[in-house]
Motif scaffolding. Sequence first.
Motif, PDB file in Angstrom:
ATOM      1  N   LYS A  96     -15.952  24.159  -8.930  1.00  0.00           N
ATOM      2  CA  LYS A  96     -16.529  22.375  -9.572  1.00  0.00           C
ATOM      3  C   LYS A  96     -15.759  22.023 -10.790  1.00  0.00           C
ATOM      4  N   PRO A  97     -15.291  21.265 -10.708  1.00  0.00           N
ATOM      5  CA  PRO A  97     -15.999  19.754  -9.778  1.00  0.00           C
ATOM      6  C   PRO A  97     -14.832  20.231  -8.296  1.00  0.00           C
ATOM      7  N   ILE A  98     -15.329  19.969  -7.671  1.00  0.00           N
ATOM      8  CA  ILE A  98     -14.133  19.659  -5.738  1.00  0.00           C
ATOM      9  C   ILE A  98     -13.078  19.418  -5.556  1.00  0.00           C
ATOM     10  N   ALA A  99     -12.802  18.191  -6.312  1.00  0.00           N
ATOM     11  CA  ALA A  99     -11.823  17.528  -6.490  1.00  0.00           C
ATOM     12  C   ALA A  99     -11.753  16.008  -7.764  1.00  0.00           C
ATOM     13  N   ALA A 100     -10.501  15.875  -8.171  1.00  0.00           N
ATOM     14  CA  ALA A 100      -9.835  14.726  -8.581  1.00  0.00           C
ATOM     15  C   ALA A 100     -11.157  13.229  -8.920  1.00  0.00           C
ATOM     16  N   ASP A 101     -10.907  13.277  -8.125  1.00  0.00           N
ATOM     17  CA  ASP A 101     -11.772  11.645  -7.475  1.00  0.00           C
ATOM     18  C   ASP A 101     -12.771  12.202  -6.712  1.00  0.00           C
ATOM     19  N   LEU A 102     -13.368  11.069  -6.468  1.00  0.00           N
ATOM     20  CA  LEU A 102     -14.586  11.121  -5.342  1.00  0.00           C
ATOM     21  C   LEU A 102     -13.988  10.561  -4.484  1.00  0.00           C
ATOM     22  N   LEU A 287     -22.242  11.587  -9.140  1.00  0.00           N
ATOM     23  CA  LEU A 287     -22.258  11.451 -10.608  1.00  0.00           C
ATOM     24  C   LEU A 287     -21.227  11.692 -11.490  1.00  0.00           C
ATOM     25  N   ILE A 288     -20.717  12.490 -11.037  1.00  0.00           N
ATOM     26  CA  ILE A 288     -19.473  12.336 -12.779  1.00  0.00           C
ATOM     27  C   ILE A 288     -18.910  10.886 -12.811  1.00  0.00           C
ATOM     28  N   GLU A 289     -18.288  10.291 -11.255  1.00  0.00           N
ATOM     29  CA  GLU A 289     -18.258   8.578 -11.400  1.00  0.00           C
ATOM     30  C   GLU A 289     -17.959   7.829 -11.843  1.00  0.00           C
ATOM     31  N   ARG A 290     -19.973   8.385 -11.567  1.00  0.00           N
ATOM     32  CA  ARG A 290     -21.093   7.420 -11.882  1.00  0.00           C
ATOM     33  C   ARG A 290     -21.000   7.411 -13.836  1.00  0.00           C
ATOM     34  N   ALA A 291     -20.698   8.331 -14.113  1.00  0.00           N
ATOM     35  CA  ALA A 291     -20.848   8.136 -15.925  1.00  0.00           C
ATOM     36  C   ALA A 291     -19.349   7.719 -16.759  1.00  0.00           C
TER      37      ALA A 291
END
Length: 299
Positions: A96-102, A287-291
């Motif tokens: 985790k996270p599975i990628a660097a971005d969405l 959730l990471i991107e939204r934060a």
Amino acid sequence: MGQGQLRAGLVGAGPWAKTVHAPGLADHPGTTLSAVWTRRPEAAKELAEAHGAEAVGSFEELLDRVDAVAFAVPPAVQAELAVKAAEAGKHLILEKPIAADLDGARRLVDAVEAAGVAALVVLTLRFSPMTREWLDGIKEAGGWRGGGARWLSGALLGGQYQSSPWRADSGALADIGPHAFDLLDAALGEITDVLAAHRTDDDLWQLLFAHTGGATSTATLSLRLPIQPTVVEVAVYGEHGYRTLGRKPGSAGEAFTALLDDFAAMAASGTTSHPCDVRRGLHLQKLIERARELAGHGK
């Protein structure tokens, strides 16, 4: 190799690969560590030899020799290589996270679903027997109104992860955020929105979540506080009082073994659905991107 064992390849030879992935894959009855590849040939050779595996010269060579691939590399590298592994029909163990971005996370989920392979995310706390027992009790009791998670550490001030570029760049949100968000989500119901997010200049995060069913929760995260030992606590409260979950030191190996139990069973039965599968990774990435958006940070 034992009968029915999955031949596993390991990509990466850093501290986490050495202490968790390699011994776990080599010692588990359902897997055997067949091949190791990293961009540093000498590191791959050293790790492979320690566990009776073979260091290979390319990622393509690794894919030719294995049934499954475990990744212990930065998120951007993992997202790119894991898509190729899924397209080659290999089962995946993802960090985790599975990628660097969405976008990277979505491409990875699409590749996994198109290939019909098993793909689990190494959410170590979630696989620990202590956590599973705690969550079972939470679910059975019900009536929880809210909760919170605190993960406070000095990991980026010194020690083995101090020189990890992606951790230094992405900070606490991407590194420990997935663990905290996953446990709050599992305990209180799916996180449907990030209501607020704030990050200080020295990377202390404060977040507020809404959950399906009406509960709310908070998370406080930092990898740059001089705290020893690390504070890891998740709590819920409601009509049955206040219940907390901590983290046992040295429990990562035990949790990885439990993950491999599930992983080997999924591969053997053709099952691709699991509470901690790649789709869970995508949910946490959102959730990471939204934060990041709410805190006014591009990454």
